[in-house]
Scaffold this motif. Structure first.
Motif, PDB file in Angstrom:
ATOM      1  N   PRO A  31      38.388  36.516  42.110  1.00  0.00           N
ATOM      2  CA  PRO A  31      37.201  36.820  41.380  1.00  0.00           C
ATOM      3  C   PRO A  31      37.008  38.283  41.466  1.00  0.00           C
ATOM      4  CG  PRO A  31      36.546  35.646  43.164  1.00  0.00           C
ATOM      5  CD  PRO A  31      37.733  35.776  43.267  1.00  0.00           C
ATOM      6  N   LYS A  84      41.699  28.433  37.450  1.00  0.00           N
ATOM      7  CA  LYS A  84      41.764  29.583  36.636  1.00  0.00           C
ATOM      8  C   LYS A  84      40.448  29.638  36.104  1.00  0.00           C
ATOM      9  CE  LYS A  84      44.150  32.091  32.949  1.00  0.00           C
ATOM     10  NZ  LYS A  84      45.134  31.862  32.160  1.00  0.00           N
ATOM     11  N   THR A  88      37.351  32.629  36.459  1.00  0.00           N
ATOM     12  CA  THR A  88      37.017  33.379  35.659  1.00  0.00           C
ATOM     13  C   THR A  88      35.459  33.311  35.477  1.00  0.00           C
ATOM     14  OG1 THR A  88      38.845  32.685  33.848  1.00  0.00           O
ATOM     15  CG2 THR A  88      36.621  33.480  32.901  1.00  0.00           C
ATOM     16  N   SER A  91      34.169  35.684  38.036  1.00  0.00           N
ATOM     17  CA  SER A  91      34.603  37.147  37.734  1.00  0.00           C
ATOM     18  C   SER A  91      33.404  37.453  36.709  1.00  0.00           C
ATOM     19  CB  SER A  91      35.980  37.313  37.061  1.00  0.00           C
ATOM     20  OG  SER A  91      36.915  36.854  38.039  1.00  0.00           O
ATOM     21  N   GLY A  92      33.008  36.559  36.104  1.00  0.00           N
ATOM     22  CA  GLY A  92      32.150  36.961  35.048  1.00  0.00           C
ATOM     23  C   GLY A  92      30.544  37.192  35.622  1.00  0.00           C
ATOM     24  N   LEU A 113      31.058  32.831  29.024  1.00  0.00           N
ATOM     25  CA  LEU A 113      32.077  33.090  29.607  1.00  0.00           C
ATOM     26  C   LEU A 113      33.223  32.429  29.005  1.00  0.00           C
ATOM     27  CD1 LEU A 113      30.516  32.128  33.108  1.00  0.00           C
ATOM     28  CD2 LEU A 113      30.945  34.242  32.535  1.00  0.00           C
ATOM     29  N   LEU A 173      41.955  37.163  32.897  1.00  0.00           N
ATOM     30  CA  LEU A 173      40.692  36.186  33.188  1.00  0.00           C
ATOM     31  C   LEU A 173      40.414  35.315  32.094  1.00  0.00           C
ATOM     32  CD1 LEU A 173      38.630  39.014  34.702  1.00  0.00           C
ATOM     33  CD2 LEU A 173      39.646  36.995  36.001  1.00  0.00           C
ATOM     34  N   GLY A 174      41.072  35.201  31.049  1.00  0.00           N
ATOM     35  CA  GLY A 174      40.971  34.364  29.934  1.00  0.00           C
ATOM     36  C   GLY A 174      40.132  34.897  28.721  1.00  0.00           C
ATOM     37  N   TYR A 175      39.799  36.068  28.509  1.00  0.00           N
ATOM     38  CA  TYR A 175      39.452  36.640  27.630  1.00  0.00           C
ATOM     39  C   TYR A 175      40.289  36.968  26.571  1.00  0.00           C
ATOM     40  CZ  TYR A 175      35.148  37.459  30.139  1.00  0.00           C
ATOM     41  OH  TYR A 175      33.841  37.305  30.954  1.00  0.00           O
TER      42      TYR A 175
END
Length: 206
Positions: A31, A84, A88, A91-92, A113, A173-175
């Motif tokens: 992260p 995953k 994320t 990380s957010g 998120l 990260l999924g964005y």
């Protein structure tokens, strides 16, 4: 189970770091709250890890403290949350921020998120409220802010421009591409490193 790795930082490509220990290179996904705390390339790092074995892959996730790793493990126990998405989430927002959201049932903060819709957020709040009520891992802080004034220049491998590197990290990260690109362009200032751009982009989306 691989629980801890001490070795030399070979490459830093957020959110992944390559650590060499006794001649073996370990690819570890982290992260961003932990990634910020890594030393420069060529220096020694100690990372607490969680090893995930799937039919198609063996994955290592790394954390700066046992506390953040413990929270990651609580997250992946929740229904519908895989490694995953847990990465994320952490990380957010910092571990302490996430715990605060759960303890105060702040669904609006969680749905900002990527990958966390309202139903997922509400489920997380219900499932984790009791488990995180007194979540203070012994001997480990769960608050992981970016230290003020910390120099992060020349600490990672740059394959593209800093802006491209930052967008790639946010995508990992999924964005979504439009959001990642727009946010990076909004926060970018001349002279920023990729890591700084990522930090400011994540902060701006909370």
């Amino acid at each position: 189970m691989i629980g801890r790795i001490r070795g030399i930082v070979i490459e830093k490509q957020p959110p992944e770091v390559l650590i060499e220990a006794y001649g073996v290179g370990y690819e570890i996904q982290m992260p961003m709250t932990s990634f910020y705390q890594l030393p420069a390339v060529g220096q020694e790092a100690v990372i607490y890890t969680h090893f995930v074995v799937r039919e198609d892959a063996q994955l290592l996730f790394g954390f700066a403290t046992k506390g953040e790793r413990a929270l990651f493990r609580e997250l992946i126990k929740a229904n519908g949350v895989g490694p995953k998405l847990a990465l994320t989430i952490l990380s957010g927002m910092s571990a302490s921020h996430f715990i605060f959201c759960v303890q105060h049932q702040d669904v609006n903060a969680l749905i900002k998120l990527p990958g966390v819709g309202r139903k997922t957020a509400e489920r997380l709040l219900v499932e984790l409220k009791d488990r995180l009520a007194d979540f203070i891992p012994e001997g480990n802080s769960v608050s992981l802010p970016m230290p003020e004034g910390k120099s992060i220049e020349n600490t990672f491998v740059v394959s593209d421009s800093p802006k491209d590197e930052a967008v790639s990290a946010l995508l990992a990260l999924g964005y979504k591409q439009p959001i990642a690109s727009k946010t990076v362009n909004t926060v970018y200032k001349d002279g920023m490193t990729s890591e700084t751009i990522i930090r400011e982009a994540l902060r701006s989306m909370l």
